[in-house]
Write a protein that holds these residues in place. Structure first.
Motif, PDB file in Angstrom:
ATOM      1  N   HIS A 181      20.605  10.663  31.415  1.00  0.00           N
ATOM      2  CA  HIS A 181      19.502  10.994  32.743  1.00  0.00           C
ATOM      3  C   HIS A 181      19.167  12.247  33.018  1.00  0.00           C
ATOM      4  CE1 HIS A 181      16.105   9.679  35.118  1.00  0.00           C
ATOM      5  NE2 HIS A 181      16.890  10.323  36.258  1.00  0.00           N
ATOM      6  N   CYS A 248      11.830   5.694  38.931  1.00  0.00           N
ATOM      7  CA  CYS A 248      12.790   6.721  38.599  1.00  0.00           C
ATOM      8  C   CYS A 248      12.780   7.775  39.935  1.00  0.00           C
ATOM      9  CB  CYS A 248      12.466   7.204  37.499  1.00  0.00           C
ATOM     10  SG  CYS A 248      13.289   8.789  37.032  1.00  0.00           S
ATOM     11  N   GLN A 272      13.199  10.687  29.973  1.00  0.00           N
ATOM     12  CA  GLN A 272      14.073  10.673  28.839  1.00  0.00           C
ATOM     13  C   GLN A 272      13.012  10.162  27.579  1.00  0.00           C
ATOM     14  OE1 GLN A 272      17.037   8.586  31.358  1.00  0.00           O
ATOM     15  NE2 GLN A 272      18.059   9.203  29.661  1.00  0.00           N
TER      16      GLN A 272
END
Length: 301
Positions: A181, A248, A272
């Motif tokens: 990540h 996120c 990603q």
């Protein structure tokens, strides 16, 4: 399973307790722990030897004893090595009694932990050469160039590549998710397909998350405990691991869970990007001119 930061945390806590002392007695309560050796064979090799150093290689704790004898302890999924716990602590498999009267107890509910013996430095080197790759926190070992060379031609997902202990020692599921990540690399990307800058970024973030994990005393999700029974704290710093359905922290997109290489994997597919599937090219029919996909003869000129 305890990964490199968890094992290194244990090593740093236990080393001052055992180094310089003799192993006065080793009681193997579960014979499975030291197979194929018997408890008696292991005890004869270890007892009355001074602990020169407690080291670590990958996820192994390495007891370096006088006379070039090495006891190799792997915690596996649920093992914990406790210093001076209550005598009735559950799931005891092995008990060390030291020359100063101190005790350590290896507890393991699942009974997957192992203790193995290597006699002589050559035997130790051969043991690890068959099992472990580079040590990621060794100075200059894990670089983008090293990753690129190891991954060349590899089509396995980059996450599965990172989990292969024969390539990089000590990285497990938690730290692979977090490193990927931070590097902005999707776990399904073929290992050999990254750009040079991505290999550089991933080498850096692997080192970073391992160091951050050590700084936090490891991560406790289920069973991991420090040598004094305290929980680790790195789980409170996870950016994606075990955070499916949450936003996120970088972009706010939903974190998703998928399976990569048989392991539960957490990813933000905005930070990603998922790799594009390449369209398979159809084979050219026999007799077709090069560059003509129809199969018709090339026109005469």
């Amino acid at each position: 399973m305890p990964e490199l930061p968890e094992v290194e945390t244990i090593r740093r806590q236990v080393a001052p307790v055992v180094e310089g002392r003799c192993v006065e007695r080793l009681d193997v309560l579960d014979p499975r722990w030291c197979l194929p050796l018997t408890p008696e064979e292991l005890r004869d090799a270890v007892e009355d030897r001074r602990v020169l150093r407690l080291g670590r290689r990958g996820k192994y704790l390495v007891w370096e004893l006088a006379g070039d004898v090495f006891l190799l302890l792997h915690l596996r999924m649920t093992g914990t090595l406790l210093v001076e716990p209550p005598a009735d602590v559950p799931y005891q498999r092995v008990v060390w009694t030291l020359s100063d009267g101190g005790t350590l107890r290896f507890c393991d509910p699942r009974r997957f932990g192992t203790g193995e013996l290597a006699v002589g430095i050559d035997a130790l080197d051969a043991f690890f050469a068959q099992r472990l790759g580079l040590e990621p926190l060794d100075e200059g070992a894990l670089t983008g160039a090293a990753l690129r060379a190891m991954a060349k031609g590899r089509t396995a997902p980059i996450k599965a590549f990172l989990l292969d202990q024969r390539r990089i020692a000590g990285v497990g599921n938690i730290y692979a998710d977090e490193a990927l990540h931070r590097a902005g690399v999707h776990p399904l990307r073929p290992a050999g397909s990254l750009k040079a800058a991505q290999y550089d970024a991933l080498a850096r973030t692997v080192r970073e998350v391992l160091e951050d994990g050590i700084d936090a005393g490891g991560a406790t999700i289920d069973d991991f405990r420090h040598a004094d029974g305290v929980m680790g704290a790195f789980q409170h710093r996870f950016l994606v691991h075990r955070r499916a359905g949450e936003g996120c922290p970088g972009c706010g997109a939903e974190i998703v869970k998928m399976v990569v290489g048989g392991r539960g994997t957490y990813v933000c597919e905005t930070c990603q990007p998922r790799p594009r599937l390449r369209r398979a090219t159809r084979p050219r029919p026999a007799g077709a001119a090069r560059g003509d996909r129809s199969g018709r003869p090339a026109p005469s000129r």
